[in-house]
Design a protein around this motif. Structure first.
Motif, short mmCIF file in Angstrom:
data_model
loop_
_atom_site.label_atom_id
_atom_site.label_comp_id
_atom_site.label_asym_id
_atom_site.label_seq_id
_atom_site.Cartn_x
_atom_site.Cartn_y
_atom_site.Cartn_z
N LYS A 8 49.28 70.14 -29.90
CA LYS A 8 49.00 69.44 -31.17
C LYS A 8 47.78 70.01 -31.89
N GLY A 9 46.81 70.52 -31.12
CA GLY A 9 45.61 71.07 -31.73
C GLY A 9 45.84 72.35 -32.50
N ASP A 10 47.02 72.97 -32.33
CA ASP A 10 47.32 74.20 -33.05
C ASP A 10 47.86 73.94 -34.46
N THR A 11 48.09 72.70 -34.79
CA THR A 11 48.51 72.35 -36.15
C THR A 11 47.39 72.72 -37.13
N GLY A 12 47.77 73.30 -38.27
CA GLY A 12 46.74 73.64 -39.26
C GLY A 12 47.24 74.62 -40.30
N ARG A 13 46.32 75.04 -41.17
CA ARG A 13 46.62 76.01 -42.24
C ARG A 13 46.16 77.39 -41.76
N TYR A 14 47.10 78.34 -41.73
CA TYR A 14 46.81 79.67 -41.21
C TYR A 14 46.81 80.70 -42.34
N SER A 15 45.84 81.63 -42.24
CA SER A 15 45.77 82.73 -43.20
C SER A 15 45.32 83.99 -42.46
N CYS A 16 45.56 85.15 -43.08
CA CYS A 16 45.26 86.44 -42.44
C CYS A 16 44.51 87.33 -43.42
N ILE A 17 43.57 88.12 -42.90
CA ILE A 17 42.81 89.07 -43.71
C ILE A 17 43.02 90.48 -43.15
N GLU A 49 47.10 80.66 -47.54
CA GLU A 49 47.25 79.80 -46.36
C GLU A 49 48.65 79.22 -46.28
N GLN A 50 49.15 79.11 -45.04
CA GLN A 50 50.45 78.50 -44.79
C GLN A 50 50.30 77.47 -43.67
N GLU A 51 50.98 76.35 -43.84
CA GLU A 51 50.87 75.24 -42.89
C GLU A 51 51.82 75.43 -41.72
N MET A 52 51.31 75.20 -40.50
CA MET A 52 52.15 75.15 -39.31
C MET A 52 51.95 73.79 -38.65
N GLU A 53 53.04 73.05 -38.47
CA GLU A 53 52.98 71.72 -37.87
C GLU A 53 53.52 71.78 -36.44
N VAL A 54 52.80 71.19 -35.53
CA VAL A 54 53.23 71.09 -34.14
C VAL A 54 53.59 69.62 -33.88
N TYR A 55 54.85 69.35 -33.52
CA TYR A 55 55.32 67.97 -33.36
C TYR A 55 55.80 67.72 -31.94
N ASP A 56 55.74 66.43 -31.55
CA ASP A 56 56.23 66.03 -30.23
C ASP A 56 57.75 66.00 -30.24
N LEU A 57 58.31 66.46 -29.16
CA LEU A 57 59.76 66.43 -29.00
C LEU A 57 60.16 65.04 -28.51
#
Length: 320
Positions: free
Chosen positions: A221-230, A242-250
């Motif tokens: 769950k802690g890996d959820t967030g907005r990711y960007s690259c340089i 930035e792009q959002e990645m959501e980590v959800y419980d199964l």
């Protein structure tokens, strides 16, 4: 034609020029007199203040070519470009060649200045000087020019949603920068370290700065967030949005419940079809009242129906 030089003229700053001349008599054409004479044979000689210049794209650069020594008053200067094994003229016959005619010039008699450099200017440049009046009539020097190009905005790929415990791959790449770019990833504007010792607690990922690939082996769950690259190189950097990645419980319970609902619906449908068959809803040709059966036609009898008659009449035919 330059004036003919004597052997004595060819000795420069020679305190013991007689010995130098004698040495030349014994070995004519050597590059220098014996060390004990303190004399030097003049010959065209080139040097450069920088043999490996580096410049950013669209800027100007000087390719230094300096005549260190010569007795020829007007030596011939040529510049050549060597790229991918092919050689072409840059300066020949006292004028610039090709596209260099509008963006290059000779400075201080021998050096070459290129304006508005492009990535295609990255090459080896050869300065050649011919001095007919010197003992050594030709010399050359190679200058390796590198034109650095800033990275373009990298293409980033981030999965939108990943279940807890599953792997996830994030990609970042651009192919315009020179030298090749290295890549760094950010989560919520905070850098992700490629060093495993500096990773946050419970992190499980691998970051390759050379390829721009970020792989989470088992997301939480802690890996959820907005990711960007340089993307970065010596000429500059560029960043993707930035792009959002959501980590959800199964939801295992929800999945099981959904399967049970589907099975119940299938059972009800099957039961309904069976009841319909038993009650005859799917019987063929069922009519109200007594069923009418057409009598069999005796042999030799033809039934004829006329327009005036509402019923059939028969015509007998006897076969003897």
């Amino acid at each position: 034609m330059g004036r003919q030089l004597s052997r004595r003229d060819k000795c420069d700053k020679c305190d013991k020029c007689d010995k130098c001349v004698a040495a030349l008599e014994r070995s004519w054409g050597v590059a220098a007199c014996p060390e004990e004479t303190g004399c030097r044979l003049l010959a065209v000689e080139l040097t450069s203040s920088n043999t490996k210049p580096v410049v950013q794209e669209f800027q100007s650069v000087e390719l230094s070519c300096i005549i260190k020594s010569t007795v020829t008053p007007d030596p011939r200067i040529e510049w050549k470009k060597i790229r991918n094994g092919e050689t072409s003229y840059v300066f020949f016959g006292n004028k610039m060649q090709g596209d260099f005619a509008t963006r290059a010039e000779i400075l201080s008699r021998t050096s070459l200045v290129i304006k508005n450099t492009t990535r295609m200017d990255t090459a080896t440049y050869r300065c050649e000087v011919a001095a007919p009046s010197d003992t050594k009539t030709i010399d050359e020097i190679n200058i390796q020019l590198t034109v650095q190009v800033k990275p373009m905005t990298p293409r980033c790929s981030v999965p939108k949603a990943v279940p807890v415990g599953k792997s996830a791959s994030l990609h970042c790449h651009e192919n315009e920068g020179f030298p090749k770019s290295t890549y760094s990833w950010y989560r919520n504007s905070e850098p992700l370290s490629a060093d495993s010792k500096s990773k946050p607690h419970n992190s499980s990922y691998t970051l390759n700065p050379a390829t721009g690939t970020l792989v989470f082996h088992a997301v939480h769950k802690g890996d959820t967030g907005r990711y960007s690259c340089i993307a970065t190189n010596e000429a500059g950097f560029a960043k993707c949005e930035e792009q959002e990645m959501e980590v959800y419980d199964l939801n295992i319970g929800g999945i099981i419940g959904g399967v049970l609902v589907v099975l119940a619906v299938l059972v009800l449908i099957t039961f309904g079809i069976c009841c319909a068959y038993r009650r005859g809803y799917f019987a063929n040709g069922k009519e109200s009242g007594e069923s009418y059966k057409t009598p069999a036609k005796p042999d030799g009898v033809n039934y004829i129906r006329t327009d005036d008659e509402g019923d059939f009449r028969h015509k007998s035919s006897f076969v003897i």
